[in-house]
Design a protein around this motif. Sequence first.
Motif, PDB file in Angstrom:
ATOM      1  N   LEU A  82       0.797  -1.442  -0.092  1.00 15.18           N
ATOM      2  CA  LEU A  82      -0.030   0.054   0.071  1.00 15.18           C
ATOM      3  C   LEU A  82       0.989   1.047   0.127  1.00 15.18           C
ATOM      4  O   LEU A  82       1.684   1.432   0.925  1.00 15.18           O
ATOM      5  N   LYS A  83       0.903   2.051  -0.894  1.00 20.90           N
ATOM      6  CA  LYS A  83       1.688   3.301  -1.012  1.00 20.90           C
ATOM      7  C   LYS A  83       1.100   4.369  -0.586  1.00 20.90           C
ATOM      8  O   LYS A  83      -0.001   4.801  -1.029  1.00 20.90           O
ATOM      9  N   GLU A  84       1.700   5.160   0.358  1.00 22.92           N
ATOM     10  CA  GLU A  84       1.215   6.414   0.845  1.00 22.92           C
ATOM     11  C   GLU A  84       1.616   7.524  -0.139  1.00 22.92           C
ATOM     12  O   GLU A  84       2.587   7.278  -0.877  1.00 22.92           O
ATOM     13  N   ASP A  85       0.745   8.658  -0.314  1.00 24.94           N
ATOM     14  CA  ASP A  85       1.151   9.715  -1.348  1.00 24.94           C
ATOM     15  C   ASP A  85       2.439  10.608  -0.580  1.00 24.94           C
ATOM     16  O   ASP A  85       2.878  11.064  -1.666  1.00 24.94           O
ATOM     17  N   LYS A  86       2.497  10.473   0.572  1.00 26.30           N
ATOM     18  CA  LYS A  86       3.600  11.291   1.055  1.00 26.30           C
ATOM     19  C   LYS A  86       3.729  10.438   2.565  1.00 26.30           C
ATOM     20  O   LYS A  86       2.911   9.876   3.145  1.00 26.30           O
ATOM     21  N   PRO A  87       5.075  10.768   3.263  1.00 21.84           N
ATOM     22  CA  PRO A  87       5.101  10.005   4.439  1.00 21.84           C
ATOM     23  C   PRO A  87       4.172  10.591   5.682  1.00 21.84           C
ATOM     24  O   PRO A  87       4.015  11.892   5.738  1.00 21.84           O
ATOM     25  N   HIS A  88       3.293   9.872   6.254  1.00 20.16           N
ATOM     26  CA  HIS A  88       2.577  10.200   7.359  1.00 20.16           C
ATOM     27  C   HIS A  88       2.911   9.728   8.495  1.00 20.16           C
ATOM     28  O   HIS A  88       2.375   9.924   9.591  1.00 20.16           O
ATOM     29  N   GLY A  89       4.115   9.238   8.906  1.00 23.45           N
ATOM     30  CA  GLY A  89       4.768   8.766  10.110  1.00 23.45           C
ATOM     31  C   GLY A  89       4.232   7.326  10.402  1.00 23.45           C
ATOM     32  O   GLY A  89       3.389   6.721   9.849  1.00 23.45           O
ATOM     33  N   SER A  90       4.912   6.871  11.468  1.00 22.77           N
ATOM     34  CA  SER A  90       4.739   5.323  11.744  1.00 22.77           C
ATOM     35  C   SER A  90       3.350   5.214  12.155  1.00 22.77           C
ATOM     36  O   SER A  90       2.775   4.016  11.824  1.00 22.77           O
ATOM     37  N   ALA A  91       2.485   5.853  12.857  1.00 29.40           N
ATOM     38  CA  ALA A  91       1.431   5.472  13.205  1.00 29.40           C
ATOM     39  C   ALA A  91       0.238   6.315  11.961  1.00 29.40           C
ATOM     40  O   ALA A  91      -0.817   5.758  11.785  1.00 29.40           O
ATOM     41  N   GLY A  92       0.561   7.543  11.544  1.00 31.79           N
ATOM     42  CA  GLY A  92      -0.306   8.239  10.510  1.00 31.79           C
ATOM     43  C   GLY A  92      -0.053   7.082   9.252  1.00 31.79           C
ATOM     44  O   GLY A  92      -1.388   7.049   8.667  1.00 31.79           O
ATOM     45  N   GLY A  93       0.798   6.405   8.689  1.00 31.69           N
ATOM     46  CA  GLY A  93       0.648   5.373   7.671  1.00 31.69           C
ATOM     47  C   GLY A  93      -0.451   4.421   8.150  1.00 31.69           C
ATOM     48  O   GLY A  93      -0.933   4.168   7.187  1.00 31.69           O
ATOM     49  N   LEU A  94      -0.179   4.029   9.162  1.00 33.76           N
ATOM     50  CA  LEU A  94      -1.189   2.891   9.405  1.00 33.76           C
ATOM     51  C   LEU A  94      -2.711   3.349   9.354  1.00 33.76           C
ATOM     52  O   LEU A  94      -3.449   2.583   8.842  1.00 33.76           O
ATOM     53  N   TYR A  95      -2.669   4.595   9.944  1.00 30.41           N
ATOM     54  CA  TYR A  95      -4.429   5.066  10.077  1.00 30.41           C
ATOM     55  C   TYR A  95      -4.719   5.474   8.520  1.00 30.41           C
ATOM     56  O   TYR A  95      -5.858   5.366   8.256  1.00 30.41           O
ATOM     57  N   TYR A  96      -3.885   5.904   7.577  1.00 31.62           N
ATOM     58  CA  TYR A  96      -4.221   6.493   6.357  1.00 31.62           C
ATOM     59  C   TYR A  96      -4.861   5.238   5.735  1.00 31.62           C
ATOM     60  O   TYR A  96      -5.754   5.422   4.650  1.00 31.62           O
ATOM     61  N   PHE A  97      -4.307   3.747   5.932  1.00 27.37           N
ATOM     62  CA  PHE A  97      -5.100   2.886   5.252  1.00 27.37           C
ATOM     63  C   PHE A  97      -5.933   1.887   6.192  1.00 27.37           C
ATOM     64  O   PHE A  97      -6.391   0.760   5.931  1.00 27.37           O
ATOM     65  N   ARG A  98      -6.639   2.732   7.225  1.00 30.42           N
ATOM     66  CA  ARG A  98      -7.292   1.922   7.928  1.00 30.42           C
ATOM     67  C   ARG A  98      -8.653   1.116   7.655  1.00 30.42           C
ATOM     68  O   ARG A  98      -9.098   0.082   7.918  1.00 30.42           O
TER      69      ARG A  98
END
Length: 410
Positions: A82-98
């Motif tokens: 799963l690719k983030e459009d930009k870095p969201h941080g270690s918890a933000g990345g997880l949340y982005y794809f909840r």
Amino acid sequence: EVVAVIMVGGPTKGTRFRPLSFNTPKPLFPLAGQPMVHHHISACRRIPNLARIFLIGFYEEREFTLYVSSISNELKVPVRYLKEDKPHGSAGGLYYFRDIIMEDSPSHIFLLNCDVCCSFPLPDMLQAHKKYGGMGTMLVIKVSAESANQFGELVADPTTKELLHYIEKPETFVSDLINCGVYIFTPEIFTAIQGVSTNREDRANLLHLSSIDGLQSVTRASFPTDFVRLDQDILSPLAGKKQLYTYETMDFWEQIKTPGMSLKCSALYLAQYQLNSPQLLASGDGTKSASIIGDVYVHPSAKVHPTAKIGPNVSISANVRVGAGVRLISCIILDDVEIQENAVVMHSIIGWKSSLGRWSRVQADGDYNSKLGITILGEAVTVEDEVVVTNCIVLPNKIINGSVQEEIIL
Ligand code: GDD
């Protein structure tokens, strides 16, 4: 059901891994002959009722396509990048794809940092977590007091194992018990991350209302609402609230930020093969095979001359050719390398398609923590006959025709 998420980060985080990160994303760099992240994925396979594995990062999708499809087929567990459009941080990345992570309504979510090397005792963590209760359990380990400040330091209740106190990379010593970057959470974690974002939005709005425009933009810049770090923003505030617990590993654990550490971790995984996958280790039996010393991995497509002497801690990748009388000690030889007669490689990583001439030596003193403690040749480096390269980092496509020592060759 249970799902596992592996945080793989992205290209900007891999700069300390140069020149090896030029043509392979760090998570796919081979340790003991298998991509770094493969060791996490194999460990996830031992979790009962594992439904899916997600890799979350901000590398280009195409860098992972091939690996993800081949590993899904091989292990018969769906693995998805799963690719983030930009870095969201270690918890933000997880949340982005909840939404994607919660699709099958898992009861538990494992979260693993990609840049750690350990035996990943995941089923034991799950059991411990069920016993403790709460929102999450993190893997912890005791390290030397001098090295603890490179990690998240913590204090846990000796009986209940509750996380009482957590500080990320503190300047003054707190504890030699540190965060291994391996966690199990209940879906409540998403509410906790949401809470951090909402808090930040509220704060930004408040500032907006009081129309301190300059201040507001400063606040927005330093705390974007969708950038959330697991350690500082979640673990620290939730410590001591009967939400988080710790599980201490007595087994091996290392963090892999530099190429030197990848050589050390390769040795740890090779040693682990003795227990879990002895078929992956070269045996050296038979009159036609080279002499093997200690733990060695040789890709089936590599051609090693029977008079070569190899090991301990050597990994040889696909299509490598090793000539007569060659000696290899503590090294990683990447795809398509040619090592000619009587060359010696010691405490080094040899980049893809490089070529080492007759009687050449590529070596280092093997101090994994110092910058030039191992020699690294980037892709397609040529070391000419009889040349000695000691404690050097060599960038791709260089031709070394005279001996060099303690140099970064750009
Ligand atoms: N997808 C994604 N997006 N991954 C990220 C991002 C992001 O924005 N930021 C970091 N990561 C990944 C990294 O690739 C790494 O695997 C993991 O998340 C943690 O990286 P950092 O947040 O940079 O922290 P660290 O590695 O310096 O330290 C953390 O791990 C240590 C254990 O290795 C902390 O949690 C320490 O407390 C801990 O000791």
